[in-house]
Design a protein around this motif. Structure first.
Motif, PDB file in Angstrom:
ATOM      1  N   ALA A 117      48.873  32.157  15.720  1.00 52.99           N
ATOM      2  CA  ALA A 117      48.019  31.204  15.581  1.00 52.99           C
ATOM      3  C   ALA A 117      46.821  30.883  16.512  1.00 52.99           C
ATOM      4  N   SER A 118      46.879  31.809  17.737  1.00 54.34           N
ATOM      5  CA  SER A 118      45.785  31.729  18.654  1.00 54.34           C
ATOM      6  C   SER A 118      46.026  33.222  19.733  1.00 54.34           C
ATOM      7  N   SER A 119      45.182  33.642  20.141  1.00 50.39           N
ATOM      8  CA  SER A 119      45.167  34.830  20.887  1.00 50.39           C
ATOM      9  C   SER A 119      46.075  34.585  22.293  1.00 50.39           C
ATOM     10  N   ASN A 120      46.171  33.519  22.664  1.00 53.74           N
ATOM     11  CA  ASN A 120      47.325  33.433  23.695  1.00 53.74           C
ATOM     12  C   ASN A 120      48.643  33.427  23.252  1.00 53.74           C
ATOM     13  N   GLN A 121      48.999  33.185  22.082  1.00 52.91           N
ATOM     14  CA  GLN A 121      50.300  33.431  21.335  1.00 52.91           C
ATOM     15  C   GLN A 121      50.573  34.729  21.239  1.00 52.91           C
ATOM     16  N   ALA A 122      49.341  35.676  20.903  1.00 50.10           N
ATOM     17  CA  ALA A 122      49.627  37.116  20.710  1.00 50.10           C
ATOM     18  C   ALA A 122      49.835  37.713  22.273  1.00 50.10           C
ATOM     19  N   TYR A 123      49.407  37.274  23.084  1.00 52.10           N
ATOM     20  CA  TYR A 123      49.542  37.608  24.347  1.00 52.10           C
ATOM     21  C   TYR A 123      50.955  37.559  24.957  1.00 52.10           C
ATOM     22  N   ASP A 124      51.159  36.265  24.795  1.00 55.17           N
ATOM     23  CA  ASP A 124      52.540  35.716  25.216  1.00 55.17           C
ATOM     24  C   ASP A 124      53.821  36.664  24.514  1.00 55.17           C
ATOM     25  N   LEU A 125      53.515  36.901  23.328  1.00 58.84           N
ATOM     26  CA  LEU A 125      54.561  37.678  22.445  1.00 58.84           C
ATOM     27  C   LEU A 125      54.470  39.151  23.100  1.00 58.84           C
ATOM     28  N   LEU A 126      53.388  39.535  23.173  1.00 60.21           N
ATOM     29  CA  LEU A 126      53.347  41.176  23.559  1.00 60.21           C
ATOM     30  C   LEU A 126      53.443  41.439  24.957  1.00 60.21           C
ATOM     31  N   ASP A 127      53.477  40.428  25.801  1.00 62.53           N
ATOM     32  CA  ASP A 127      53.750  40.431  27.321  1.00 62.53           C
ATOM     33  C   ASP A 127      55.285  40.161  27.561  1.00 62.53           C
TER      34      ASP A 127
END
Length: 332
Positions: A117-127
């Motif tokens: 839903a957002s770039s931060n959501q992608a970053y949180d998942l991949l981190d």
């Protein structure tokens, strides 16, 4: 996040190589770092490369390295570059996720439509754990993931109507990448996907053979696609994850302090690249509106995700049920 794991013990590496790992103080260790886009100041790949070189130079243990840039396909297209990385003809590369997925299918996760839903959501998942699971799979194939960078969301542009709900895609002819996942997404939404080489796309839209395409904001601007399409719908259907990769065997051979310097510089570069990429995307929305595009947001992303469920199930075996299910729980 522990992206780079299972390094060979230093003593074992020395025994295998039968040469000392210690590098003379005056010797610079070259790092050939390749990517296929430009070396422009806002290019997301170039931003990551420059940030890495700067961070590494600032680390005392990193001063022994000479980071050499190879942009603009100097080491081949992404598939060739990734293969060269595996073979050791390059030490590092910044690669589009869809190409990484050709080596390790689990990375198809990141290309699922409407997952993030957002770039931060992608970053949180991949981190987190999911990113570690993906990295571990790639490490078994000789490639270390040192960072998940961002290239912004892909969006829909066309000349028929704004897209605010799934039904708005129905019947519209969109150029898509020659990928089963992208074709499947548009078929699930009722659109007419037309796989086409990028070099033919602009003329096809200009002449009316196509109604539109799906494309990142930065590419709309750089290719002047705002001159041939009217509607820009911020569907944010696929987030462009970019992997910062190293040849694992090469990293294993380094002294611990040298290896740590690279890992830390990659972490710094990944954070900086994400900030620059996200800020650039925010600015581009206004830029494209000023250039005449009619911009809108979609109403309910959950409706779109429901429509593309068949794509998720089709690629579940390749991604792996454990990784996919964990990711879906975390992005809810």
């Amino acid at each position: 996040m522990k992206l780079f794991t299972k390094l060979l013990p230093l003593a074992a590496v020395c025994a295998v190589l039968s040469v000392p790992v210690q590098v003379a103080a005056q010797t610079k260790i070259p790092i050939k770092l390749g990517w296929t886009t430009t070396d422009g100041p806002t290019d997301p790949y170039a931003v990551g490369a420059r940030a890495f070189a700067k961070a590494l130079e600032q680390d005392p243990a990193g001063k022994v390295f000479d980071v050499q840039f190879y942009p603009n396909r100097q080491l081949g297209d992404e598939k060739a570059l990734l293969e060269g990385l595996r073979m050791g003809t390059a030490q590092a590369a910044i690669i589009t996720n869809a190409v990484t997925a050709q080596i390790e299918p689990a990375f198809l996760l990141n290309d699922l439509p409407f997952l993030y839903a957002s770039s931060n959501q992608a970053y949180d998942l991949l981190d987190g754990e999911v990113g570690d699971m993906l990295a571990e799979k790639l490490a078994s194939k000789g490639i270390a993931v040192l960072g998940y960078m961002g290239g912004g969301f892909r969006n829909m542009i066309n000349n028929v109507r704004p897209v605010s709900k799934p039904e708005d895609v129905s019947g519209v002819k969109y150029r898509v990448m020659q990928s089963p996942m992208y074709i499947g997404m548009y078929e699930s939404l009722g659109g007419n996907p037309v796989p086409m080489a990028w070099g033919e796309t602009y003329t096809a839209v200009q002449q009316g053979a196509l109604d539109g395409l799906e494309i990142p904001l930065s590419v709309i601007d750089s290719t002047k696609s705002y001159e041939i399409t009217k509607y820009l719908s911020l569907t944010n259907h696929t987030f462009s994850v970019i992997e910062f990769l190293f040849n694992k065997r090469w990293l294993d051979r380094l002294e611990p302090a040298q290896r740590d310097a690279i890992v830390k510089a990659a972490e710094v570069a990944t954070k900086e690249q994400r900030i620059v990429s996200d800020e650039s995307a925010r600015k581009l929305v206004s830029v494209l509106a000023d250039k005449g595009m009619q911009v809108n947001e979609i109403g309910n992303p959950a409706q779109f995700r429901e429509k593309v469920k068949p794509v998720y199930e089709k690629f579940r075996p390749q991604i792996g049920a454990e990784i996919l299910d964990k990711a879906l729980v975390e992005v809810q």
